[in-house]
Design an enzyme around this catalytic site. Structure first.
Site, PDB file in Angstrom:
ATOM      1  N   HIS A   1       0.868  -0.845  -0.122  1.00 56.34           N
ATOM      2  CA  HIS A   1      -0.121   0.192   0.002  1.00 56.34           C
ATOM      3  C   HIS A   1       0.824   1.152   0.222  1.00 56.34           C
ATOM      4  O   HIS A   1       1.946   1.112   0.225  1.00 56.34           O
ATOM      5  CB  HIS A   1      -0.389  -0.201   1.311  1.00 56.34           C
ATOM      6  CG  HIS A   1      -1.651   0.930   0.679  1.00 56.34           C
ATOM      7  ND1 HIS A   1      -2.108   2.641   1.717  1.00 56.34           N
ATOM      8  CD2 HIS A   1      -3.483   0.818   0.648  1.00 56.34           C
ATOM      9  CE1 HIS A   1      -3.109   2.638   1.186  1.00 56.34           C
ATOM     10  NE2 HIS A   1      -4.021   1.692   0.047  1.00 56.34           N
TER      11      HIS A   1
ATOM     12  N   ASP B   1      -7.766  -5.967   0.431  1.00 56.52           N
ATOM     13  CA  ASP B   1      -8.581  -6.048  -1.166  1.00 56.52           C
ATOM     14  C   ASP B   1      -8.315  -7.635  -0.686  1.00 56.52           C
ATOM     15  O   ASP B   1      -8.715  -8.887  -1.632  1.00 56.52           O
ATOM     16  CB  ASP B   1      -8.450  -5.851  -2.082  1.00 56.52           C
ATOM     17  CG  ASP B   1      -8.313  -4.615  -2.372  1.00 56.52           C
ATOM     18  OD1 ASP B   1      -9.956  -4.640  -2.431  1.00 56.52           O
ATOM     19  OD2 ASP B   1      -7.724  -3.496  -2.722  1.00 56.52           O
TER      20      ASP B   1
HETATM   21  N1  CMC Z   1       3.939  -7.407  -4.961  1.00 57.83           N
HETATM   22  C1  CMC Z   1       5.430  -7.337  -4.500  1.00 57.83           C
HETATM   23  N2  CMC Z   1       6.143  -5.964  -5.138  1.00 57.83           N
HETATM   24  C2  CMC Z   1       5.546  -5.079  -4.119  1.00 57.83           C
HETATM   25  C3  CMC Z   1       4.125  -5.573  -4.218  1.00 57.83           C
HETATM   26  C4  CMC Z   1       3.503  -6.345  -4.216  1.00 57.83           C
HETATM   27  N3  CMC Z   1       2.014  -6.480  -4.157  1.00 57.83           N
HETATM   28  N4  CMC Z   1       3.737  -4.588  -3.861  1.00 57.83           N
HETATM   29  C5  CMC Z   1       4.943  -3.300  -4.165  1.00 57.83           C
HETATM   30  N5  CMC Z   1       5.808  -3.740  -3.943  1.00 57.83           N
HETATM   31  C6  CMC Z   1       7.150  -3.651  -5.287  1.00 57.83           C
HETATM   32  C7  CMC Z   1       7.683  -2.705  -5.802  1.00 57.83           C
HETATM   33  O1  CMC Z   1       7.771  -3.546  -6.656  1.00 57.83           O
HETATM   34  C8  CMC Z   1       8.613  -2.037  -5.027  1.00 57.83           C
HETATM   35  O2  CMC Z   1       9.936  -2.859  -5.727  1.00 57.83           O
HETATM   36  P1  CMC Z   1      11.456  -2.116  -5.890  1.00 57.83           P
HETATM   37  O3  CMC Z   1      12.103  -0.930  -4.685  1.00 57.83           O
HETATM   38  O4  CMC Z   1      12.430  -3.001  -5.270  1.00 57.83           O
HETATM   39  O5  CMC Z   1      11.170  -1.370  -7.621  1.00 57.83           O
HETATM   40  C9  CMC Z   1       8.053  -1.837  -4.070  1.00 57.83           C
HETATM   41  O6  CMC Z   1       7.733  -2.771  -3.266  1.00 57.83           O
HETATM   42  C10 CMC Z   1       7.346  -0.291  -3.789  1.00 57.83           C
HETATM   43  O7  CMC Z   1       6.349  -0.505  -4.224  1.00 57.83           O
HETATM   44  P2  CMC Z   1       5.297   0.892  -5.461  1.00 57.83           P
HETATM   45  O8  CMC Z   1       4.759   0.271  -6.873  1.00 57.83           O
HETATM   46  O9  CMC Z   1       7.019   1.600  -5.908  1.00 57.83           O
HETATM   47  O10 CMC Z   1       4.711   1.022  -3.999  1.00 57.83           O
HETATM   48  P3  CMC Z   1       3.530   2.079  -4.908  1.00 57.83           P
HETATM   49  O11 CMC Z   1       3.107   3.083  -3.514  1.00 57.83           O
HETATM   50  O12 CMC Z   1       3.916   3.207  -6.007  1.00 57.83           O
HETATM   51  O13 CMC Z   1       2.710   0.966  -4.403  1.00 57.83           O
HETATM   52  C11 CMC Z   1       0.193  -0.605  -4.391  1.00 57.83           C
HETATM   53  C12 CMC Z   1       1.541   0.599  -3.757  1.00 57.83           C
HETATM   54  C13 CMC Z   1      -0.846  -0.351  -3.583  1.00 57.83           C
HETATM   55  C14 CMC Z   1      -0.074   0.331  -5.916  1.00 57.83           C
HETATM   56  C15 CMC Z   1       1.333  -1.859  -4.666  1.00 57.83           C
HETATM   57  O14 CMC Z   1       2.099  -2.093  -3.709  1.00 57.83           O
HETATM   58  C16 CMC Z   1       0.794  -2.678  -5.543  1.00 57.83           C
HETATM   59  O15 CMC Z   1       0.730  -3.110  -6.886  1.00 57.83           O
HETATM   60  N6  CMC Z   1      -0.098  -3.762  -4.800  1.00 57.83           N
HETATM   61  C17 CMC Z   1      -0.948  -4.793  -5.629  1.00 57.83           C
HETATM   62  C18 CMC Z   1      -1.821  -4.052  -6.069  1.00 57.83           C
HETATM   63  C19 CMC Z   1      -2.615  -3.930  -5.091  1.00 57.83           C
HETATM   64  O16 CMC Z   1      -3.081  -4.667  -3.616  1.00 57.83           O
HETATM   65  N7  CMC Z   1      -3.447  -2.786  -4.725  1.00 57.83           N
HETATM   66  C20 CMC Z   1      -4.951  -2.148  -3.221  1.00 57.83           C
HETATM   67  C21 CMC Z   1      -4.240  -1.303  -2.832  1.00 57.83           C
HETATM   68  S1  CMC Z   1      -5.325  -1.195  -1.602  1.00 57.83           S
HETATM   69  C22 CMC Z   1      -7.066  -0.732  -2.061  1.00 57.83           C
HETATM   70  C23 CMC Z   1      -7.095   0.236  -2.622  1.00 57.83           C
HETATM   71  O17 CMC Z   1      -6.432   1.351  -2.675  1.00 57.83           O
HETATM   72  O18 CMC Z   1      -7.637   0.869  -3.477  1.00 57.83           O
END
Ligand code: CMC
Length: 431
Positions: free
Chosen positions: A308, A366
């Site tokens: 998140h 989720d």
């Molecule tokens: N699985 C594997 N690696 C992950 C995941 C994951 N679910 N989420 C983040 N990472 C890694 C990502 O690869 C990155 O690694 P690095 O620093 O080595 O490049 C690091 O963690 C930080 O990730 P980010 O994408 O820069 O973080 P963000 O804050 O931009 O993204 C997120 C947040 C929710 C989009 C992401 O964690 C994600 O894609 N999660 C899976 C989708 C999900 O469950 N979304 C629902 C969110 S809660 C409900 C809502 O808000 O609607």
């Protein structure tokens, strides 16, 4: 928000600039850079708004480090266990828990608006039967502006109020109609002697040819899902609603924009993607393979329902839902549901894996919601529409707050331009 005596000093090209600092009631201090461009001629750069507050708000507070979520100061776990969805709607919209009389009046107003304009039935019939219910929802909610002309004037507080109540009241009806349409069953009219959640289950699962009795434990679980998704401060879809509304667009168009944004798998679409992932994993022995894929930089796969932007600890909504999943599955006599076993094992494996620990990736809302919704009988395509109908009150509360704010101005981010500088047009034969 109070401006303190504190300020930050920026040194740039031999000049210094004082940036005032705001102290919030909770959370980190906020640097005020509104005059920066006018004074120093520079922009700030923050794609994804990781360090930027786009507004001030009194509705919802998240402490991502502690895993804390408060609505108007009340912790989400207390609201989930002691309150019910319409009371939480009142709290989000008006700022305080209602008295008994206020709640009764609010519930009556919402209940009286649950039917949709009859002409809307024809509108639904223009969609393909196999349309994703989110596609239908975006279209129909946007089209509400063509049906409810008396609540489009955003400068009129009374019309804003009517639009808010209409949206909260009609979203379950529209989401249920989108579902019924997709499975070829007749639309079911709302029943106003049922409460909000029971009525939604009734509109989704009853058919005209049979009596349908809503199981109170399932409607309570539904209600809890609605509460847990009701608002989440300035997330992508809420910011979309605010940005759309900053131009003065009507509320139905703005909420349709929020629904469109929510649909993506990184946001509300994650609940559908998460359940599909659990099904693809299928059995606990395949978990290590998927964990490895999630960690592999060359593989786009991510563990859905994990991670998140704000929570760097367990999402408090996921804690409530995990318990709810156990209760609902036990009630339905499917506590040995293989998906729940995969989910629990996957959660434990990820929580003990150095990659997830180091990146502070925890289960989010989720992760467990899909298991509950599937056990209730919803197809995966309905998961995100259910999120959308629950979140409508959050979008509307934030929209009302923004419009009432005298500082409200059109949202207009700047950019770091890296394209070509000015050049002369080349005639086609010379290219
Ligand atoms: N699985 C594997 N690696 C992950 C995941 C994951 N679910 N989420 C983040 N990472 C890694 C990502 O690869 C990155 O690694 P690095 O620093 O080595 O490049 C690091 O963690 C930080 O990730 P980010 O994408 O820069 O973080 P963000 O804050 O931009 O993204 C997120 C947040 C929710 C989009 C992401 O964690 C994600 O894609 N999660 C899976 C989708 C999900 O469950 N979304 C629902 C969110 S809660 C409900 C809502 O808000 O609607």
């Amino acid at each position: 928000m109070t401006e303190t005596q504190k300020s930050a000093t920026l040194s740039l090209n031999g000049e210094t600039y004082e940036l005032p600092i705001f102290s919030p009631t909770a959370g980190p201090d906020v640097l005020d850079i509104r005059k920066l461009y006018a004074q120093a001629g520079v922009f700030t750069y923050d794609p994804g708004f990781t360090s930027t507050a786009s507004c001030d708000s009194t509705i919802t507070y998240i402490d991502g480090g502690k895993g804390e979520l408060l609505h108007r100061g009340y912790p989400i776990d207390q609201l989930a266990s002691k309150s019910h969805y319409l009371e939480v709607c009142y709290l989000l919209l008006y700022g305080e828990l209602p008295t008994a009389a206020q709640l009764e009046d609010f519930e009556t107003r919402v209940t009286r608006h649950t039917m949709v304009h009859e002409q809307m039935h024809n509108f639904f019939r223009g969609f393909r039967r196999d349309a994703h219910p989110m596609a239908t929802l975006v279209g129909v909610v946007g089209a509400m502006s063509a049906f409810y002309h008396d609540s489009l004037d955003v400068t009129d507080p009374w019309q804003r109020e009517v639009a808010a109540v209409r949206l909260i009241a009609k979203l379950p009806t529209i989401a249920a109609m989108a579902y019924k349409y997709s499975i070829g069953q007749p639309f079911v009219y709302p029943k106003n002697d049922l409460d909000y959640s029971a009525n939604f289950l009734h509109m989704c699962f009853s058919v005209p040819s049979e009596e349908y009795h809503v199981n109170p434990i399932l409607s309570r679980a539904m209600d809890r899902i609605f509460i847990l998704h009701a608002d989440h401060e300035q997330n992508a879809s809420t910011s979309t609603v605010r940005l759309a509304s900053s131009s003065g667009a009507n509320p139905f168009a703005c909420i349709a924009a929020g629904i469109a944004c929510l649909w993506g798998p990184a946001h509300g679409g994650a609940n559908q993607a998460c359940l599909e992932m659990l099904k693809e994993i299928g059995s606990v022995d395949r978990i290590p393979e998927f964990i490895e894929r999630a960690k592999d930089k060359n593989d786009p796969f991510r563990l859905m329902g994990f991670g998140h932007r704000v929570y760097k600890n367990t999402d408090p909504r996921a804690k409530v839902l995990k318990q709810s999943a156990d209760e609902v599955l036990e009630l339905l006599g499917v506590e040995d549901n293989p998906l729940l076993q995969v989910a629990k094992e996957l959660e434990q494996t990820a929580l003990n894996d150095p990659y997830f620990i180091e990146k502070k990736l925890f289960p989010n809302v989720d992760f467990y919601s899909g298991i509950i919704l599937e056990a209730m009988g919803f197809p995966t395509s309905m998961f995100t529409p259910i999120f959308a109908l629950s979140r409508t009150v959050g979008w509307i509360s934030q929209w009302k707050e923004m419009i009432a704010d005298p500082q409200n101005k059109i949202g207009r981010p700047r950019q770091l331009y890296l394209g070509e500088t000015m050049r002369d047009y080349t005639d086609i034969e010379k290219r």
